[in-house]
Scaffold this motif. Structure first.
Motif, mmCIF file in Angstrom:
data_model
loop_
_atom_site.group_PDB
_atom_site.id
_atom_site.type_symbol
_atom_site.label_atom_id
_atom_site.label_comp_id
_atom_site.label_asym_id
_atom_site.label_seq_id
_atom_site.Cartn_x
_atom_site.Cartn_y
_atom_site.Cartn_z
ATOM 1 N N SER A 72 0.864 -1.220 0.000
ATOM 2 C CA SER A 72 0.000 0.000 0.000
ATOM 3 C C SER A 72 0.883 1.247 0.000
ATOM 4 N N THR A 73 0.259 2.360 -0.389
ATOM 5 C CA THR A 73 0.924 3.671 -0.289
ATOM 6 C C THR A 73 -0.135 4.665 0.195
ATOM 7 N N GLY A 74 0.346 5.819 0.644
ATOM 8 C CA GLY A 74 -0.594 6.868 1.061
ATOM 9 C C GLY A 74 0.114 8.192 1.147
ATOM 10 N N SER A 75 -0.672 9.249 1.221
ATOM 11 C CA SER A 75 -0.119 10.588 1.375
ATOM 12 C C SER A 75 -1.114 11.418 2.165
ATOM 13 N N VAL A 76 -0.573 12.261 3.038
ATOM 14 C CA VAL A 76 -1.440 13.054 3.913
ATOM 15 C C VAL A 76 -0.931 14.486 3.938
ATOM 16 N N VAL A 82 -3.957 6.914 8.458
ATOM 17 C CA VAL A 82 -3.222 8.127 8.061
ATOM 18 C C VAL A 82 -3.061 8.107 6.537
ATOM 19 N N GLY A 83 -3.666 9.053 5.863
ATOM 20 C CA GLY A 83 -3.511 9.147 4.400
ATOM 21 C C GLY A 83 -3.905 7.874 3.682
ATOM 22 N N GLY A 84 -4.874 7.158 4.218
ATOM 23 C CA GLY A 84 -5.337 5.924 3.577
ATOM 24 C C GLY A 84 -4.571 4.690 3.983
ATOM 25 N N VAL A 85 -3.540 4.854 4.805
ATOM 26 C CA VAL A 85 -2.769 3.716 5.326
ATOM 27 C C VAL A 85 -3.327 3.353 6.705
ATOM 28 N N THR A 86 -3.629 2.093 6.913
ATOM 29 C CA THR A 86 -4.344 1.660 8.121
ATOM 30 C C THR A 86 -3.502 0.772 9.025
ATOM 31 N N LEU A 106 9.220 2.974 3.881
ATOM 32 C CA LEU A 106 9.719 4.337 4.061
ATOM 33 C C LEU A 106 8.566 5.326 4.152
ATOM 34 N N PHE A 107 8.861 6.499 4.726
ATOM 35 C CA PHE A 107 7.949 7.641 4.617
ATOM 36 C C PHE A 107 8.815 8.857 4.316
ATOM 37 N N ALA A 108 8.194 9.867 3.696
ATOM 38 C CA ALA A 108 8.961 11.032 3.248
ATOM 39 C C ALA A 108 8.227 12.319 3.619
ATOM 40 N N ARG A 158 6.546 22.621 4.033
ATOM 41 C CA ARG A 158 6.749 23.783 3.189
ATOM 42 C C ARG A 158 6.630 25.076 3.982
ATOM 43 N N TYR A 159 7.158 26.133 3.428
ATOM 44 C CA TYR A 159 7.170 27.449 4.081
ATOM 45 C C TYR A 159 5.802 28.112 3.966
ATOM 46 N N HIS A 160 5.160 28.275 5.127
ATOM 47 C CA HIS A 160 3.887 29.011 5.228
ATOM 48 C C HIS A 160 2.796 28.475 4.305
ATOM 49 N N THR A 161 2.836 27.186 3.991
ATOM 50 C CA THR A 161 1.757 26.551 3.216
ATOM 51 C C THR A 161 1.789 25.052 3.481
ATOM 52 N N ALA A 162 0.722 24.375 3.075
ATOM 53 C CA ALA A 162 0.621 22.942 3.384
ATOM 54 C C ALA A 162 1.591 22.121 2.546
ATOM 55 N N GLY A 163 2.160 21.123 3.175
ATOM 56 C CA GLY A 163 3.025 20.150 2.495
ATOM 57 C C GLY A 163 2.409 18.775 2.647
ATOM 58 N N THR A 164 3.244 17.756 2.636
ATOM 59 C CA THR A 164 2.748 16.375 2.704
ATOM 60 C C THR A 164 3.721 15.460 3.432
ATOM 61 N N TYR A 165 3.181 14.350 3.912
ATOM 62 C CA TYR A 165 3.980 13.171 4.271
ATOM 63 C C TYR A 165 3.520 12.051 3.345
ATOM 64 N N ASP A 166 4.479 11.421 2.657
ATOM 65 C CA ASP A 166 4.181 10.291 1.783
ATOM 66 C C ASP A 166 4.559 9.003 2.494
ATOM 67 N N TYR A 167 3.710 7.982 2.367
ATOM 68 C CA TYR A 167 4.001 6.677 2.975
ATOM 69 C C TYR A 167 4.156 5.619 1.882
ATOM 70 N N GLY A 168 5.287 4.916 1.888
ATOM 71 C CA GLY A 168 5.437 3.763 1.016
ATOM 72 C C GLY A 168 5.939 4.057 -0.380
#
Ligand code: FLK
Length: 312
Positions: A1-5, A89-93, A149-151, A155-165
């Protein structure tokens, strides 16, 4: 599986919060690579202590006799008891995640009503649950991920992400440079060239803490900068344009734009620096000021954990 939040910054990028579903209720948690407990505000706290927060109402199974008690590098802390519940989290259970419900939290958590708790992503060896240590969310799901892995792309003053898998090559430029991780202290600990001592990659710490010598050398190029003991760090005129800060990690280098190093106003037109001294901490902390310039891969795909850094 993979996910991003999504990782949404609080004011001045003080911390980054992600939506986490626990027993079907959504909490906004600080994903913290500098600690290893998943804890949430709960209805066991006095109503005054949890006002404005989403509170866990024991949807899971109680682990009788299990407790937790955590203290963070900034002096904040929390404690409580333990349940097992479904966490997404981000579709990962994680179907059976230890959820640490607070009975008491320190004032800085109570006053930050955007934050409903933390989800630790350091190594499970420093989880504080007693009598039996519990696994982090990442440790519980990593075998189900396409890649272990997760990544982080804060970001500066805006939304970023955490990626899973998976690694999202659209989120960085150049290549990812990997360095070995020392897990002995339970952190994502590594060595950066030109910065003496050990360093940790810590999404749960706001600023970039490096040795005095590096800090003094940086602010020597900022005309209005001075160390203000009443503020506990270097401050400068908010209108000054700040130099970039570049560091070599392994075979790659990362540049933090000067703009990112103006953290926040502290009084009038005086601003607090995003680079401060790590003297007295015991190691350097590459917190959000640094991480928001990178795509950072927290990688357990190999026999030994490693960190990957690319320019964001
Ligand atoms: O506690 C630390 C520093 C570890 Cl050396 N980072 N994580 C965190 N969470 C809340 C405040 N700080």
């Amino acid at each position: 599986s993979t996910g991003s939040v999504s990782a949404s910054p609080e004011s001045y990028d003080e911390s980054y919060l992600i939506p986490v579903s626990i027993g079907g209720t959504t909490f906004h948690l600080d994903l913290d690579t500098g600690s290893s407990d998943l804890w949430v505000f709960s209805t066991q706290q006095p109503a005054s202590q949890r006002s404005g927060h989403t509170a866990y109402k024991q949807t899971g199974t109680k682990k009788s006799g299990y407790t937790w008690n955590i203290s963070y590098g900034d002096g904040s802390g929390a404690k409580g008891d333990v349940y097992v519940d479904k966490v997404v989290v981000g579709g990962v259970t994680a179907t059976s995640q230890a959820v640490e419900a607070a009975t008491s939290v320190s004032s800085s958590f109570t006053s930050d009503t955007d934050n409903d708790g933390l989800i630790g992503a350091a190594f499970s060896s420093i989880n504080t649950v007693s009598p039996q240590q519990q696994l982090t969310f990442f440790d519980n799901v990593k075998n189900s991920l396409s890649q272990k892995l997760f990544a982080a792309r804060l970001r500066y003053h805006t939304a970023g992400t955490y990626d899973y898998g998976y690694i999202d090559s659209s989120k960085y430029s150049g290549s990812i440079h990997y360095v070995p991780v020392n897990t002995a202290n339970g952190f994502w600990e590594f060595t950066a060239s030109g910065v003496s001592g050990s360093s940790i990659a810590d999404t749960g710490t706001t600023l970039l803490y490096i040795p005095d010598s590096n800090v003094d050398a940086y602010y020597a190029n900022v005309d209005s900068a001075s160390y203000d003991s009443s503020q506990g760090g270097y401050t400068f005129d908010c209108d000054e344009s700040l130099p970039d800060w570049t560091v070599t990690i392994g075979s790659g280098s990362i540049t933090v734009p000067g703009e990112y190093i103006n953290f926040a106003p502290v009084s009038g037109n005086t601003c607090f620096g995003g680079i401060q001294s790590s003297d007295g901490i015991g190691f350097n902390i590459f917190g959000d000021i640094f991480l928001k310039a990178t795509y950072t891969v927290f990688d357990q795909t190999q026999s030994s954990p490693r960190l990957g850094f690319a320019q964001g």
